[in-house]
Write a protein that holds these residues in place. Structure first.
Motif, PDB file in Angstrom:
ATOM      1  N   THR A  73       0.841  -1.201   0.000  1.00 48.46           N
ATOM      2  CA  THR A  73       0.000   0.000   0.000  1.00 48.46           C
ATOM      3  C   THR A  73       0.877   1.252   0.000  1.00 48.46           C
ATOM      4  O   THR A  73       0.511   2.279  -0.547  1.00 48.46           O
ATOM      5  N   GLY A 107      -0.510   4.468  -1.812  1.00 52.82           N
ATOM      6  CA  GLY A 107      -0.838   4.340  -3.223  1.00 52.82           C
ATOM      7  C   GLY A 107      -2.313   4.547  -3.546  1.00 52.82           C
ATOM      8  O   GLY A 107      -3.175   3.890  -2.969  1.00 52.82           O
ATOM      9  N   PRO A 108      -2.602   5.485  -4.498  1.00 53.46           N
ATOM     10  CA  PRO A 108      -3.962   5.630  -5.004  1.00 53.46           C
ATOM     11  C   PRO A 108      -4.177   4.738  -6.230  1.00 53.46           C
ATOM     12  O   PRO A 108      -5.300   4.544  -6.677  1.00 53.46           O
ATOM     13  N   THR A 109      -3.081   4.186  -6.771  1.00 49.45           N
ATOM     14  CA  THR A 109      -3.060   3.331  -7.952  1.00 49.45           C
ATOM     15  C   THR A 109      -1.599   2.914  -8.121  1.00 49.45           C
ATOM     16  O   THR A 109      -0.725   3.424  -7.402  1.00 49.45           O
ATOM     17  N   ASN A 110      -1.318   1.960  -9.018  1.00 50.71           N
ATOM     18  CA  ASN A 110       0.035   1.376  -8.997  1.00 50.71           C
ATOM     19  C   ASN A 110       0.793   1.364 -10.325  1.00 50.71           C
ATOM     20  O   ASN A 110       1.677   0.532 -10.508  1.00 50.71           O
ATOM     21  N   TRP A 137      -5.688  -2.465  -1.045  1.00 46.23           N
ATOM     22  CA  TRP A 137      -6.290  -1.221  -0.554  1.00 46.23           C
ATOM     23  C   TRP A 137      -5.592  -0.019  -1.168  1.00 46.23           C
ATOM     24  O   TRP A 137      -4.371  -0.016  -1.327  1.00 46.23           O
ATOM     25  N   LYS A 138      -6.403   0.971  -1.505  1.00 46.72           N
ATOM     26  CA  LYS A 138      -5.887   2.209  -2.082  1.00 46.72           C
ATOM     27  C   LYS A 138      -6.331   3.354  -1.176  1.00 46.72           C
ATOM     28  O   LYS A 138      -7.319   3.222  -0.435  1.00 46.72           O
ATOM     29  N   ARG A 140      -7.238   7.536  -1.533  1.00 49.72           N
ATOM     30  CA  ARG A 140      -7.344   8.807  -2.256  1.00 49.72           C
ATOM     31  C   ARG A 140      -8.020   9.782  -1.309  1.00 49.72           C
ATOM     32  O   ARG A 140      -9.120   9.503  -0.816  1.00 49.72           O
ATOM     33  N   GLU A 154     -10.266   5.290   1.816  1.00 48.38           N
ATOM     34  CA  GLU A 154      -9.587   4.008   1.684  1.00 48.38           C
ATOM     35  C   GLU A 154     -10.556   3.039   1.020  1.00 48.38           C
ATOM     36  O   GLU A 154     -11.700   2.917   1.471  1.00 48.38           O
ATOM     37  N   ASP A 159      -6.520  -3.854  -9.593  1.00 45.90           N
ATOM     38  CA  ASP A 159      -5.924  -3.136 -10.709  1.00 45.90           C
ATOM     39  C   ASP A 159      -4.985  -4.051 -11.484  1.00 45.90           C
ATOM     40  O   ASP A 159      -4.121  -4.712 -10.913  1.00 45.90           O
TER      41      ASP A 159
END
Ligand code: 5CA
Length: 437
Positions: A73, A107-110, A137-138, A140, A154, A159
């Protein structure tokens, strides 16, 4: 599971903070609790559903040839500085410093991290194509977290990331994910319609949002009415087949679109177009070399030349789907779980807990169902029948099996299908046979 021992803190009243049915029902059915704005704990009943949604997503990814891994994360900021998104992402990105003053982020995305892993692991075109995914889990830092798990800060996301040598390969990967998405949402009892979309901070020029139609959806959408009856690709269609015709079919009806693309909506709505509210449960992106060029993701091609890879990414809001399924499937009494994601298949109701006859019958039925591998929640509490019925309707298990002294005296029990309300009396043997079939 015996309800007398189960941690299921249900609420009688509608919580004031909830504005849409899924949020209200998830709180009332004891499935989630808010820990901070847009951040939730998943209680035992909710976690069972979340895991089932996750598992369906996983199975369909695996069938499409994607491979699961798990990234952390917390990510180093360096990678985001390298891609240029560290500044571009704005205040939604939760930036953290560790004790050594190193810059990290939640991380909001990877895209950056997978790109880094991939560029260090792959050298030749022979190792392509490749689709990798994780379910993680992300975070933003949304300006306005709302509607419970629908727009959290969260949230759990699947993804996937595709790597191909050229555009044709990248489009094949995109089509695979496109078909996998149609199948994934259908298995959850949802009709998700792909709509042409903007790419926002992810980037690229080909993107679709998968939208579930529901009155409480966040966006106004328009789609051709034929979408509602369009068939999901059957199992006869393999991921090795040419999927372009399916992609064409699903994207060619006056394309389904969000309101921002509709110029003369008043003219077109009312003909073949349906105007509705929608919930975005997934989004697919083709972005070519946006990350591979600045981050040097190369392989050597047949001629020994270095080429930057063609990439795409494909997200599914796993925790948002939880809410979307409830929005699409509930009534005034509570949730109506589709069989595929229900926390338990059967709710066994003992109408007279403490009475030898009904206790004995329930214990036997409970054991028989459990032995047959059926997931049962047994309401063995010393509560009034009305309380038990209301509770079962609220948590929405697909089947209710009701055992009372009067029925037992006549050799029958009652089965109720939650979705239709249809009740049928039958012998205990017949009921067990039906529920284990
Ligand atoms: N990197 C790409 C694809 S992997 C990406 O992040 N796409 S996304 O931004 O569209 O997010 C993917 C999905 O996550 C969305 O379709 C939505 O279903 C879900 N999602 C996004 N933001 C939230 C949020 N704040 N709360 C709950 N789910 C969210």
């Amino acid at each position: 599971m015996r309800l007398s021992k189960y941690f299921l803190p249900t609420l009688k009243e509608n919580p004031a903070e909830a504005q849409i049915p899924s949020h209200t029902l998830m709180l009332r059915a004891g499935m989630i609790r808010q820990s901070a704005s847009g951040i939730y704990s998943w209680l035992p009943l909710g976690l069972r559903v979340l895991r089932k949604i996750e598992q369906i997503v996983r199975e369909e990814q695996d069938k499409a040839g994607a491979q699961e891994l798990l990234m952390p994360t917390i990510q180093p900021a360096d990678l985001w500085i390298e891609s240029g998104r560290h500044d571009a992402y704005g205040p939604e990105l939760l930036r953290i410093k560790d004790r050594h003053s190193r810059d990290l982020l939640y991380g909001p995305t990877n895209e950056e991290m997978i790109t880094d892993i991939f560029r260090n692991g792959v050298k030749s075109y022979k190792e392509l194509p490749s689709i990798l995914y994780h379910i993680q889990w992300k975070f933003r830092d949304e300006v306005r977290p709302r509607f419970g798990v629908m727009r959290g800060r969260e949230f759990l996301m699947k993804d996937s990331y595709s790597f191909d040598l050229d555009y044709e390969g990248a489009k094949r990967s995109y089509n695979k994910m496109f078909v996998a998405y149609l199948r994934t949402f259908a298995r959850m009892g949802l009709k998700a319609i792909p709509m042409r979309a903007e790419t926002g901070p992810i980037g690229g020029d080909l993107s679709h949002e998968f939208i579930v139609l529901a009155e409480t959806g966040e966006s106004q959408v328009y789609c051709h009415k034929d979408y509602l009856t369009m068939e999901i690709p059957s199992d006869d269609v393999s991921y090795e087949d040419d999927l372009e015709p399916i992609f064409e079919k699903w994207t060619s009806l006056y394309a389904a679109t969000e309101d921002k693309y509709v110029k003369e909506e008043a003219d077109v709505v009312g003909n073949d177009l349906i105007s509705a509210r929608g919930i975005e449960v997934g989004q697919t992106f083709y972005f070519g070399k946006k990350y591979s060029e600045p981050m040097n993701v190369n392989v050597t091609d047949k001629e020994g030349k270095k080429v930057a890879l063609e990439m795409g990414s494909y997200g599914i809001g796993v925790s948002r789907l939880f809410g979307a399924i409830i929005e699409a499937s509930h009534d005034d009494s509570g949730i109506i779980w589709p069989d595929s994601v229900a926390p338990f298949k059967v709710g066994l109701i003992n109408l007279k807990s403490g009475s030898d006859d009904t206790d004995k019958a329930c214990d036997d039925i409970y054991a028989a169902l459990i032995n047959a591998g059926v997931e049962v929640l047994y309401d063995d509490r010393k509560e009034r029948a009305g309380v038990k019925f209301n509770n079962m309707d609220l948590i929405g298990l697909p089947w209710q099996l009701v055992i009372g002294p009067r029925g037992l005296a006549n050799g029958v029990v009652e089965i109720k299908r939650r979705a239709t309300g249809e009740k049928t009396e039958m012998s205990i043997e017949a009921a067990i046979a039906k529920l284990t079939a």
